[in-house]
Design a protein around this motif. Sequence first.
Motif, PDB file in Angstrom:
ATOM      1  N   UNK A  43       0.802  -1.221   0.000  1.00 21.22           N
ATOM      2  CA  UNK A  43       0.000   0.000   0.000  1.00 21.22           C
ATOM      3  C   UNK A  43       0.836   1.272   0.000  1.00 21.22           C
ATOM      4  N   UNK A  44       2.062   1.229  -0.559  1.00 21.05           N
ATOM      5  CA  UNK A  44       2.946   2.398  -0.572  1.00 21.05           C
ATOM      6  C   UNK A  44       2.332   3.555  -1.348  1.00 21.05           C
ATOM      7  N   UNK A  53      -6.961   4.455   3.838  1.00 21.88           N
ATOM      8  CA  UNK A  53      -7.250   4.350   5.276  1.00 21.88           C
ATOM      9  C   UNK A  53      -8.256   3.243   5.605  1.00 21.88           C
ATOM     10  N   UNK A  54      -9.064   2.842   4.646  1.00 25.26           N
ATOM     11  CA  UNK A  54     -10.011   1.757   4.907  1.00 25.26           C
ATOM     12  C   UNK A  54      -9.325   0.397   4.800  1.00 25.26           C
ATOM     13  N   UNK A  55      -8.438   0.243   3.834  1.00 23.53           N
ATOM     14  CA  UNK A  55      -7.718  -1.017   3.662  1.00 23.53           C
ATOM     15  C   UNK A  55      -6.604  -1.175   4.701  1.00 23.53           C
ATOM     16  N   UNK A  59      -2.887   2.728   9.594  1.00 21.75           N
ATOM     17  CA  UNK A  59      -2.386   4.069   9.265  1.00 21.75           C
ATOM     18  C   UNK A  59      -2.945   5.102  10.242  1.00 21.75           C
ATOM     19  N   UNK A  60      -2.075   6.006  10.672  1.00 20.82           N
ATOM     20  CA  UNK A  60      -2.481   7.125  11.528  1.00 20.82           C
ATOM     21  C   UNK A  60      -1.810   8.387  11.008  1.00 20.82           C
TER      22      UNK A  60
END
Length: 103
Positions: A43-44, A53-55, A59-60
Amino acid sequence: MRKSRRTFMTITAGIASGLALSRIAFADEAKVSEADSTALALGYRIDAANADKTKYAKYAAGQVCRNCAFYQGKSNDAFAPCPIFGGKQVAAKGWCSAYNKKV
């Protein structure tokens, strides 16, 4: 003797120029593309703000390559090598799911 020194200087200048140009070309080629197979799997994103952000619920906000333990550059480098991508350069403001906060 004079001809030998002139030949040496000419060859040395040619080699130095060639090395400098090849370094510039290699630096551009060594950047990870978002279309790279490893980049797709992790997911880079070149810009962390565009991370899925859903997959990737992990991530923050504030997580970027620059402050990841794997980022091998200085804090002011725009791109730097990352061992996750075989040493290819990642964007300092990028993100992938292998993110691990630098201690």
